[in-house]
Design an enzyme around this catalytic site. Structure first.
Site, PDB file in Angstrom:
ATOM      1  N   ASP A   2       0.726  -1.321   0.084  1.00 10.82           N
ATOM      2  CA  ASP A   2       0.039  -0.230  -0.027  1.00 10.82           C
ATOM      3  C   ASP A   2       0.776   1.235   0.016  1.00 10.82           C
ATOM      4  OD1 ASP A   2      -2.612   1.035  -0.145  1.00 10.82           O
ATOM      5  OD2 ASP A   2      -3.150   0.188   1.885  1.00 10.82           O
ATOM      6  N   ASN A   4       1.669   3.521  -2.637  1.00 10.62           N
ATOM      7  CA  ASN A   4       2.484   3.785  -3.931  1.00 10.62           C
ATOM      8  C   ASN A   4       1.803   5.219  -4.417  1.00 10.62           C
ATOM      9  OD1 ASN A   4       3.567   1.382  -4.109  1.00 10.62           O
ATOM     10  ND2 ASN A   4       2.384   0.475  -5.619  1.00 10.62           N
ATOM     11  N   ASN A  50      -9.928  -3.781  -7.275  1.00 11.51           N
ATOM     12  CA  ASN A  50      -8.799  -2.802  -7.899  1.00 11.51           C
ATOM     13  C   ASN A  50      -9.337  -2.518  -9.281  1.00 11.51           C
ATOM     14  OD1 ASN A  50      -5.887  -3.801  -6.326  1.00 11.51           O
ATOM     15  ND2 ASN A  50      -7.123  -2.122  -5.752  1.00 11.51           N
TER      16      ASN A  50
HETATM   17  C1  FPP Z   1      -1.311   0.083  -3.594  1.00 11.11           C
HETATM   18  O1  FPP Z   1      -1.204   1.391  -3.655  1.00 11.11           O
HETATM   19  C2  FPP Z   1      -1.122  -0.651  -4.761  1.00 11.11           C
HETATM   20  C3  FPP Z   1      -1.479  -1.569  -5.685  1.00 11.11           C
HETATM   21  C4  FPP Z   1      -3.045  -1.458  -5.842  1.00 11.11           C
HETATM   22  C5  FPP Z   1      -1.160  -2.370  -6.424  1.00 11.11           C
HETATM   23  C6  FPP Z   1      -0.098  -2.235  -7.350  1.00 11.11           C
HETATM   24  C7  FPP Z   1       1.219  -2.677  -6.919  1.00 11.11           C
HETATM   25  C8  FPP Z   1       2.197  -2.271  -7.598  1.00 11.11           C
HETATM   26  C9  FPP Z   1       2.317  -1.760  -8.961  1.00 11.11           C
HETATM   27  C10 FPP Z   1       3.536  -2.753  -6.921  1.00 11.11           C
HETATM   28  C11 FPP Z   1       4.457  -3.791  -7.769  1.00 11.11           C
HETATM   29  C12 FPP Z   1       3.924  -4.913  -7.736  1.00 11.11           C
HETATM   30  C13 FPP Z   1       3.648  -5.900  -8.500  1.00 11.11           C
HETATM   31  C14 FPP Z   1       3.166  -7.279  -8.082  1.00 11.11           C
HETATM   32  C15 FPP Z   1       3.832  -5.627 -10.070  1.00 11.11           C
HETATM   33  P1  FPP Z   1      -2.196   2.604  -3.816  1.00 11.11           P
HETATM   34  O2  FPP Z   1      -2.321   2.978  -5.045  1.00 11.11           O
HETATM   35  O3  FPP Z   1      -3.277   2.117  -2.967  1.00 11.11           O
HETATM   36  O4  FPP Z   1      -1.453   3.735  -2.947  1.00 11.11           O
HETATM   37  P2  FPP Z   1      -2.380   4.896  -2.102  1.00 11.11           P
HETATM   38  O5  FPP Z   1      -3.028   3.904  -0.838  1.00 11.11           O
HETATM   39  O6  FPP Z   1      -1.285   5.556  -1.437  1.00 11.11           O
HETATM   40  O7  FPP Z   1      -3.311   5.346  -3.029  1.00 11.11           O
END
Ligand code: FPP
Length: 225
Positions: A2, A4, A50
């Protein structure tokens, strides 16, 4: 994984840049996990929920999965076996696009001979969907709905139960991840976002797992069948 999006927003970057940094950090965490002799690392890459994210963000995340599953040379050098968990591709509700399916299948077969850590990526995964799927399979096999029979119908029934759950970016909740498999597992919560998740975080999570293992063996009854 979480945070990103928040990581990117704090730097004035688009959310997609946060996911790119997240994928790169996952590669670093895989290396750190191998160095620590971890047997199983399971990551939540994309949930059944998602898909409602903006189309451009979804497309970007799918591309990152393709990139991750394409890191075959690196994964073979590390002796890492790739696994995937999620809605079976032939399930009418499954949404994994064909090009990601192909990347997943290729990564699994190209790393099948590796004997080190198993890295499992949860993609188009939801724990409730998995549990409902297991229940339907029990019904169609006319089996007794026992805990053991349910466990045997989970998507990856050979995978051991969870030793420690990790959640990043200050969220102190579990969401829809491995709910059946993580009963009794401690949770490691960190304020670091996923791109900031470090080897020190990993060590703290492992310490927690170790404490609980000792605790469990000493005080808790064995898991009922
Ligand atoms: C959450 O961050 C992450 C995700 C929804 C999934 C995506 C993950 C990645 C791309 C990491 C790499 C992993 C793989 C397997 C390629 P968020 O968008 O919910 O962040 P926020 O909570 O700050 O909005």
């Amino acid at each position: 994984m979480d945070g990103n999006g928040r990581w990117a927003q704090r730097r004035g970057l688009p959310r997609t840049a946060g996911h790119t940094a997240g994928e790169e950090n996952l590669a670093a965490v895989v290396r750190a996990s191998v160095a620590r002799n971890i047997d199983y690392l399971t990551v939540f890459g994309f949930s059944t929920e998602n898909w409602i994210r903006p189309r451009g963000e979804v497309r970007h995340i799918l591309g990152l999965h393709k990139k991750l599953f394409g890191r075959i040379t690196e994964l073979n050098e590390l002796n890492v076996k790739v696994q995937w968990v999620g809605r079976p591709f032939d399930d009418p509700t499954a949404r994994t696009p064909r090009y990601v399916q192909r990347a997943i299948r290729k990564a699994i077969s190209d790393t099948a001979g590796n004997t080190g850590m198993t890295m499992t990526v949860a993609f188009d995964y939801g724990s409730r969907t998995e549990i409902a799927h297991a229940a339907r399979r029990l019904i169609s096999a006319r089996q007794e709905p026992s805990v053991l029979n349910m466990s045997n119908q989970m998507y990856l029934s050979d995978m051991p139960e969870v030793d420690v759950l990790v959640r990043t970016s200050g969220e102190t909740r579990i969401s829809n991840f491995l709910l059946w498999q993580a009963v009794g597992a401690p949770s490691y919560f960190t304020d670091n976002t996923w791109p900031e998740f470090s080897a020190e975080d990993l060590d703290l999570a492992l310490q927690l797992a170790q404490q609980f293992k000792t605790h469990e063996t000493a005080y808790l009854a064995p898991r009922p069948n």
